[in-house]
Design a protein around this motif. Structure first.
Motif, mmCIF file in Angstrom:
data_model
loop_
_atom_site.group_PDB
_atom_site.id
_atom_site.type_symbol
_atom_site.label_atom_id
_atom_site.label_comp_id
_atom_site.label_asym_id
_atom_site.label_seq_id
_atom_site.Cartn_x
_atom_site.Cartn_y
_atom_site.Cartn_z
ATOM 1 N N ILE A 212 41.707 48.613 39.763
ATOM 2 C CA ILE A 212 42.115 47.323 40.315
ATOM 3 C C ILE A 212 41.734 47.239 41.794
ATOM 4 N N ALA A 213 41.860 48.380 42.527
ATOM 5 C CA ALA A 213 41.435 48.387 43.929
ATOM 6 C C ALA A 213 39.932 48.130 44.040
ATOM 7 N N GLU A 214 39.150 48.683 43.112
ATOM 8 C CA GLU A 214 37.713 48.419 43.124
ATOM 9 C C GLU A 214 37.432 46.947 42.838
ATOM 10 N N LEU A 215 38.170 46.361 41.907
ATOM 11 C CA LEU A 215 38.001 44.928 41.646
ATOM 12 C C LEU A 215 38.371 44.103 42.877
ATOM 13 N N THR A 216 39.436 44.503 43.565
ATOM 14 C CA THR A 216 39.841 43.791 44.777
ATOM 15 C C THR A 216 38.767 43.887 45.854
ATOM 16 N N GLU A 217 38.177 45.072 46.028
ATOM 17 C CA GLU A 217 37.128 45.239 47.023
ATOM 18 C C GLU A 217 35.903 44.402 46.676
ATOM 19 N N ALA A 218 35.557 44.369 45.383
ATOM 20 C CA ALA A 218 34.423 43.535 44.967
ATOM 21 C C ALA A 218 34.715 42.056 45.211
ATOM 22 N N ALA A 219 35.947 41.626 44.907
ATOM 23 C CA ALA A 219 36.309 40.224 45.151
ATOM 24 C C ALA A 219 36.288 39.904 46.642
ATOM 25 N N ARG A 220 36.699 40.858 47.492
ATOM 26 C CA ARG A 220 36.659 40.632 48.934
ATOM 27 C C ARG A 220 35.211 40.503 49.430
ATOM 28 N N GLU A 221 34.319 41.315 48.899
ATOM 29 C CA GLU A 221 32.915 41.196 49.284
ATOM 30 C C GLU A 221 32.334 39.856 48.838
ATOM 31 N N ILE A 222 32.716 39.421 47.648
ATOM 32 C CA ILE A 222 32.245 38.115 47.178
ATOM 33 C C ILE A 222 32.772 37.002 48.080
ATOM 34 N N GLU A 223 34.030 37.153 48.533
ATOM 35 C CA GLU A 223 34.605 36.140 49.435
ATOM 36 C C GLU A 223 33.853 36.103 50.757
ATOM 37 N N LEU A 224 33.469 37.292 51.284
ATOM 38 C CA LEU A 224 32.777 37.345 52.563
ATOM 39 C C LEU A 224 31.342 36.849 52.455
ATOM 40 N N THR A 225 30.664 37.227 51.376
ATOM 41 C CA THR A 225 29.256 36.851 51.225
ATOM 42 C C THR A 225 29.073 35.497 50.566
ATOM 43 N N GLY A 226 30.090 35.030 49.829
ATOM 44 C CA GLY A 226 29.950 33.766 49.106
ATOM 45 C C GLY A 226 28.951 33.831 47.978
ATOM 46 N N ASP A 227 28.673 35.041 47.476
ATOM 47 C CA ASP A 227 27.693 35.226 46.407
ATOM 48 C C ASP A 227 28.418 35.540 45.108
ATOM 49 N N PRO A 228 28.570 34.563 44.198
ATOM 50 C CA PRO A 228 29.280 34.834 42.939
ATOM 51 C C PRO A 228 28.453 35.627 41.933
ATOM 52 N N THR A 229 27.205 35.973 42.263
ATOM 53 C CA THR A 229 26.376 36.737 41.327
ATOM 54 C C THR A 229 26.534 38.239 41.505
ATOM 55 N N ARG A 230 27.343 38.678 42.449
ATOM 56 C CA ARG A 230 27.542 40.119 42.649
ATOM 57 C C ARG A 230 28.223 40.725 41.431
ATOM 58 N N PRO A 235 35.707 49.454 34.516
ATOM 59 C CA PRO A 235 36.204 50.815 34.247
ATOM 60 C C PRO A 235 35.683 51.335 32.916
ATOM 61 N N ALA A 236 35.649 52.670 32.803
ATOM 62 C CA ALA A 236 35.125 53.276 31.579
ATOM 63 C C ALA A 236 36.055 53.033 30.394
ATOM 64 N N ALA A 237 37.368 53.052 30.646
ATOM 65 C CA ALA A 237 38.335 52.870 29.551
ATOM 66 C C ALA A 237 38.381 51.401 29.132
ATOM 67 N N GLN A 238 38.503 51.187 27.851
ATOM 68 C CA GLN A 238 38.626 49.827 27.316
ATOM 69 C C GLN A 238 40.103 49.434 27.285
ATOM 70 N N ASP A 239 40.617 49.075 28.448
ATOM 71 C CA ASP A 239 42.033 48.738 28.555
ATOM 72 C C ASP A 239 42.177 47.360 29.188
ATOM 73 N N GLU A 240 43.397 47.071 29.681
ATOM 74 C CA GLU A 240 43.660 45.762 30.257
ATOM 75 C C GLU A 240 42.837 45.522 31.521
ATOM 76 N N VAL A 241 42.592 46.593 32.304
ATOM 77 C CA VAL A 241 41.800 46.429 33.522
ATOM 78 C C VAL A 241 40.360 46.065 33.172
ATOM 79 N N ALA A 242 39.810 46.705 32.131
ATOM 80 C CA ALA A 242 38.463 46.358 31.689
ATOM 81 C C ALA A 242 38.404 44.903 31.219
ATOM 82 N N GLU A 243 39.445 44.473 30.523
ATOM 83 C CA GLU A 243 39.490 43.082 30.089
ATOM 84 C C GLU A 243 39.557 42.133 31.287
ATOM 85 N N LEU A 244 40.317 42.535 32.333
ATOM 86 C CA LEU A 244 40.375 41.724 33.548
ATOM 87 C C LEU A 244 38.999 41.646 34.215
#
Length: 522
Positions: A212-230, A235-244
């Motif tokens: 989730i921290a990695e997803l947050t960091e990626a979302a922060r980079e997208i917010e700074l760059t304004g690039d939604p294609t990033r 995650p490797a596990a097929q769980d709720e985080v992967a679904e998110l």
């Protein structure tokens, strides 16, 4: 009056609100530690009760064995084999150093005691009394509590004709000390287990929250760059985080597609406006030429109608020109730039404005300042600034315009001595279709928007201040625009110092009609 129920509900809401502000990893770790603490406390309570009972049983069993051994030594089958030779010898017969042994006759007199030395000196210890001399007590071993002691007593015979009570007592503090040590050990076990559970919960929660921290960091980079294609990390596990992560990728893809569609639609709209405005210029020019011919040929009411249509057509052509300029700026269509003298463009724009500036006193100082620019757009910028000063100030107001070179930049200044622009309107006046308030408000609201657009396309900076901030009644307006000098013209043209005298000779203070006549004669 506040009821107790409402107070409890308010406290519960405040507690729940404070709990929700705690980070998730601490909530998970705290919940794990609390659950572990409850489990360990319950287990420790059960263990403590069982351990106390076991300690009590062991104490009683140890005391019974010690009393039986003592009885065999004091009252053996062979009376002559008794090991009791003196009162001090009772201490040596005691299995526990803390045990108290007494021999008491039927009258309750102490015959011997382990709390007495060989010389008969008593030791300061609590005295344990014998049981009541009932027939039942004289036939068996009696067990009872007295003060801080557990007591066992029996009527025995020792020596040849000695009879009395053999009393064996041990302090109950031994049980209390052992129970206290067990309770302390269990308490430390519960506390240590809860702390270990908290630390383990924090570690596990941190590892679980890492995706989730990695997803947050990626979302922060997208917010700074304004690039939604990033790319969103999965995650490797097929769980709720992967679904998110998959859901976020789908959402970003949809946003990118919508953004592309919107930008494409806006580009098509800008292209259409630019093309339509460009195409409208040709028929408007033809209509304008025909109306000018008609206005010269017709007389009377027909001539008035032709002149009215001519004024409307000119206004329409001006509006189409403004829209075309703004549309080109929005579509990033840069017109060809070449070295242009800002002072010459200022003089031309002032000459064009002369028919409507007869009631104003214009002061021009067109110094040499060459920049890379499109002359038509620059002409429109200066003309809009001069018209703004003339149209929004009372008759007789002084309007000053100058061009110069300052700190390596070409500077255009247009200022007036009118009522000025309110501070709250100084940023909005550069927006499209924003017009001032009052009787002098006129036009389409595109003039200053064009000024800012043209300045931006020429890498210029626009600043709006009061011309006379010390004058509350007539603070005036001062527009200052700085452009970078033309690099190709710096060698061919004279330096700003050398150009200063020539500029000074061009300074004129006349009415608008006079400026127009001078320019036409030249």
């Amino acid at each position: 009056m506040v009821s107790p129920g409402s107070s409890i509900r308010s406290a519960a809401r405040a507690t729940f609100s404070a709990y929700r502000r705690v980070p998730v990893r601490w909530r998970l770790a705290g919940g794990s530690a609390a659950l572990t603490c409850v489990i360990l406390a319950s287990f420790a309570t059960i263990v403590g009760v069982l351990a106390n009972g076991q300690v009590r049983n062991l104490f009683v069993e140890s005391m019974s064995n010690g009393f039986a051994t003592l009885q065999q030594q004091v009252e053996p089958t062979d009376v002559k084999a008794s090991t009791l030779t003196s009162c001090a010898n009772l201490t040596a017969l005691a299995i526990e150093d803390t045990a108290q042994i007494r021999l008491v006759n039927l009258n309750g007199d102490t015959l011997c005691s382990s709390s007495m030395t060989e010389k008969g000196t008593p030791v300061n210890v609590p005295v344990v009394d014998p049981p009541a001399p009932t027939p039942a007590a004289l036939t068996g071993t009696q067990t009872y509590h007295q003060g801080p002691y557990e007591v066992m007593a029996k009527w025995i015979t020792w020596g040849a004709e000695s009879h009395g009570w053999l009393i064996y007592a041990r302090p109950l503090s031994q049980i209390d000390q052992t129970s206290s040590r067990i309770r302390v050990f269990l308490a430390f076990g519960v506390l240590g287990g809860a702390i270990l559970a908290l630390l383990a919960g924090l570690y596990v929660a941190q590892r679980a929250m890492r995706p989730i921290a990695e997803l947050t960091e990626a979302a922060r980079e997208i917010e700074l760059t304004g690039d939604p294609t990033r790319r969103i990390p999965r995650p490797a596990a097929q769980d709720e985080v992967a679904e998110l992560a998959i859901t976020l990728e789908g959402m970003l893809a949809s946003l990118a597609a919508a953004r592309s569609d919107t930008e494409a639609a806006l580009d098509r709209q800008r292209e259409f406006v630019a093309d339509a405005s460009h195409e409208l210029r040709t028929p408007l020019t033809s209509v304008l030429a025909n109306l000018e011919l008609l206005a010269e040929e017709l007389h009377g009411e027909q001539a008035d109608s032709a002149h009215s249509a001519l004024r409307s057509t000119r206004r329409m052509r001006r509006l189409v020109g403004d829209l075309l300029l703004l549309a080109r700026a929005d579509a990033k269509r840069d017109a060809p730039h070449r070295p242009t003298d800002l002072g010459e463009v200022l003089a031309d724009a002032a000459g064009e404005l002369s028919p409507v500036a007869e009631s104003h006193e214009l002061t021009l100082t067109p110094g040499v300042a060459v920049i890379d620019a499109n002359r038509d757009e620059l002409h429109r910028l200066i003309l809009n600034l001069l018209e703004n000063a003339v149209n929004h100030t009372p008759q007789g107001t002084a309007v000053r315009a100058s061009t110069s070179v300052e700190d390596g930049h070409a500077v255009l200044v247009v200022e007036d001595g009118g009522p000025g622009i309110p501070a709250e309107m100084r940023q909005r006046v550069f927006e499209r279709f924003v017009r001032g308030q009052g009787e002098t408000a006129s036009g389409t609201g595109l003039g200053l928007a064009i000024v800012r657009a043209v300045a931006a396309s020429h890498r210029g900076e626009v600043a709006l201040t009061s011309a006379h901030p010390w004058d509350d009644e007539h603070p005036g307006s001062r527009f200052r625009i700085s452009f970078p000098l033309s690099a190709s013209a710096t060698v061919a043209l004279p330096s700003p110092v050398a150009a200063a005298p020539a500029a000074a000779t061009q300074t004129s203070t006349t009415t608008g009609r006079t400026i127009g006549r001078r320019l036409r004669r030249s």
